[in-house]
Design an enzyme around this catalytic site. Structure first.
Site: not given
Length: 247
Positions: A150, A127, A75, A226-227, A100, A154, A186
């Site tokens: 992320d 990375d 992951e 939770k997010f 991470e 833009k 999302d």
């Protein structure tokens, strides 16, 4: 959304396969300073020596690393680690590797893994592209997960999105034939970008049925964070895509 990705935009406008992100000095993440709790600090100081890995450790023999032959899941960008911890605890017969860069999340996951006695989990604080390229053998993974990266909404920042042809091809080489690449976001515009890039990539097949293609219904096996739960209550959508390596 303002950054809606047009279906008429050519994939050639994205970064080419000869320009990996980390080689061009373009990062798909930003390191943010954050306070470390006592538990997170404990994880980094006391548990890391046992479960942590670095690029300097070189290419891994995963059977040696985990002391067994088992299904392998990676992951990328596990955040604070709730989803990865749940998976590792729920599936003790599967080995998990988390990647991470943010210290609080790494520390929290290490602390939780130690408290729950998990032995089927290892972590990189590096990375992700470098880890895939330098440390994980070809055709060694059953699944690679990229949940809520992320979106860089833009347009001028789209080059920072991790989902690019070079990254997709690197993932393909690390998956076993028949292995799956599971993405979730999302941001609808990023979901469309993901589908556009993935559908153009050789060696993959979309697993979605005709009723929902290019997306799949939310898989029950993906833990609800939770997010995400908070977003659902606010009416936010989530899009899952699962592609299988066929070549």
């Amino acid at each position: 959304m303002s950054d809606q990705f047009s279906g008429d935009t050519a994939i050639t406008g994205l970064e080419g396969p000869d320009a990996p992100l980390h080689r061009r000095g373009i990062k798909s993440y930003v390191l943010r300073a954050g306070r470390m709790t006592q538990a997170q600090t404990r994880g980094l100081e006391e548990v890391w020596p046992r479960l942590g890995l670095t690029l300097a450790d070189g290419r891994q023999d995963l059977d040696v690393l985990f002391g067994r032959h088992a299904p392998r899941v990676v992951e990328i960008g596990f955040g604070m680690g709730a989803s990865l911890i749940e998976q590792a605890e729920r599936h003790p017969d599967t080995d998990f590797i988390g990647i991470e860069v943010h210290a609080p999340g790494v520390g929290k996951l290490l602390d939780e893994a130690d408290k729950r006695g998990l032995s089927n989990l290892r972590l990189y604080r590096e990375d992700a592209l470098a880890v895939l390229e330098q440390c994980l053998p070809e055709a060694s993974l059953d699944t690679l997960q990229l949940f809520f990266p992320d979106p860089w909404p833009k347009k001028k920042h789209h080059k920072r999105r991790i989902v690019q042809p070079a990254f997709i091809e690197l993932v393909r080489t690390r998956l076993k034939v028949g292995g799956t690449f599971h993405l979730a976001t999302d941001w609808e515009a990023y979901a469309e970008w993901m589908a556009e890039v993935m559908d153009a990539a050789p060696g993959y097949a979309n697993t979605a049925g005709p009723e929902t293609a290019p997306y799949v219904l939310r898989p029950a096996f993906r833990p609800l964070t939770k997010f995400e739960a908070r977003g659902e209550k606010l009416g936010h959508g989530v899009w899952d895509l699962i592609y299988r390596r066929v070549d």
